[in-house]
Design an enzyme around this catalytic site. Sequence first.
Site, PDB file in Angstrom:
ATOM      1  N   ASP A 304       5.268 -58.217 -65.160  1.00  0.00           N
ATOM      2  CA  ASP A 304       4.878 -59.633 -65.077  1.00  0.00           C
ATOM      3  C   ASP A 304       3.635 -59.971 -65.908  1.00  0.00           C
ATOM      4  O   ASP A 304       2.855 -59.092 -66.249  1.00  0.00           O
ATOM      5  CB  ASP A 304       4.556 -59.996 -63.620  1.00  0.00           C
ATOM      6  N   ASP A 305       3.472 -61.264 -66.135  1.00  0.00           N
ATOM      7  CA  ASP A 305       2.244 -61.890 -66.675  1.00  0.00           C
ATOM      8  C   ASP A 305       2.042 -61.748 -68.188  1.00  0.00           C
ATOM      9  O   ASP A 305       1.070 -62.250 -68.720  1.00  0.00           O
ATOM     10  CB  ASP A 305       0.963 -61.402 -65.967  1.00  0.00           C
ATOM     11  N   HIS A 449       2.742 -54.989 -63.996  1.00  0.00           N
ATOM     12  CA  HIS A 449       2.200 -56.031 -64.879  1.00  0.00           C
ATOM     13  C   HIS A 449       1.910 -55.434 -66.252  1.00  0.00           C
ATOM     14  O   HIS A 449       1.174 -54.446 -66.328  1.00  0.00           O
ATOM     15  CB  HIS A 449       0.909 -56.606 -64.280  1.00  0.00           C
TER      16      HIS A 449
HETATM   17 ZN    ZN Z   1       2.201 -62.907 -61.983  1.00  0.00          ZN
END
Ligand code: ZN
Length: 497
Positions: A304-305, A449
């Site tokens: 993610d991100d 992440h």
């Molecule tokens: Zn996130």
Amino acid sequence: MFKRIRWPGWIVIFLLFFAIITTITKGSEAIIKTDKEDEDNIRIEHKKSSKYPGLNFITETKEENTYTSSISIPTTESESINKEIEGWLNKQKDDFFSAMAANEDILGEDFRAHLNIQLDTEKVNKDIYNLTFYAYHFSGGANGINIIKSFTVDLNEKEILSLTDILEFKEDGLKIVQENIKEQLMNNEDVNKYIMIDTLNDVLSDPNDWEWAINNEIFTIYFSEYEIAAGAAGVIEVNIPLAEIKDYLKEDILSQLDIVTDPVAEEDSKEKQEEKEKKEEDQEDKEEKVELDPSGKYVALTFDDGPSSTVTPNVLGTLKEYGARATFYMLGSQVNYYPEIAKQVAEAGHEIGNHTENHIDLTVADRSKVHAEIKDSSDKIFKASGQQPTTVRPPYGAFNDNVIEVSKENNQSIILWSVDSLDWKSRDASAVKQEILRNVIPGSIVLMHDIHNSTADALPGLLKELKEQGYEFITVSELLSLQEAAGVGPHYGTLNY
Ligand code: ZN
């Protein structure tokens, strides 16, 4: 000059020379030694630059018991610029935490505070950029507050421009510009009834306090929520065409700007439509079905991100080495800065999922905001990579009926996770690996992440171990079809109870 150095001087020079040589030799020995010791452990830095040369961007997210936060952080090659921006960001965090402290007794898992700092980057010319921050503070009180802050940076001069670098108010120039701003505010029916005129006069009186940005067409003044008006007016922007203040623009800036008096009309949308259709065809061509065994031992790794300039390319390298495919939940704001990396992720056969545009807590947003957050990032992902996301991961795993309905409208299933690597918290490669190995079972969706180096560092060991245990790595969509999990969800993957 030379005559002045007598023999004690020569000794000093000799000793200094000796000391320098020793340090250099020792230093290089030390480097060689470390290289040998960590031969297996050298991180290859594949740093990609953003679409704005000299600027890099990361979105730092946090999820604690009492608050969530997401902060867009730009960095330049100038320490002094970075420091000044970081100083402002830290001030926002401090203010947020002190406001939170007042609401300590009401904040908890069910009612969390939220800090979201978004960044709008505008390129003015090859050296000058406007970096405009929109901060939303919700510290648990009745309403959140929106704050705006703009930095105009000159990457060549390595400095943040001040208003005096831009404008020089000759004679009654200041008064004329102040009147221009006031007139625009008073003619704006959306905000004029909320303006507090004394406060406005006060804020306008000292140009050094103005929050502003400049490009080739307009000079913009920003007012944060509550700064000059009641809260209902929100953040206010006043735009002044440069042609109107040309007399006060400094020579220096005038020579750098390419002033446009008649902005060019938007590109022909027909061309864009054709481009989109072509990409959709390409996507259909590219899709190849992978044979999956319903009784196979599969896991879906998710990142993610991102995309980020260093970690995402490193993660891609490791996945390739192990023949693994994964799903990247990207932020539209980051895809905007790194379209090339998004494209590479898609071309390597991975899935790109939607992690919204700005990583806000969607449960505190109204329906139209939720829609924009999901739609905007989908569009950016598609434009950059040719992949249309079919799954969405709401930031912080926070969703409500609004989020479910809007996801459904956009044909995207909500994907949460069954194994949390806690990588953002530990920032430690071996802890990340252990946390995942302890909890993973066939059918798991693993949350990581691709913005922390420690996560990229954990990956080779993790993939090696999982592979030895017989796991295969597939995308979230493949896992869903295998588990016959249909509809908007939310889907968690197989939970390890
Ligand atoms: Zn996130």
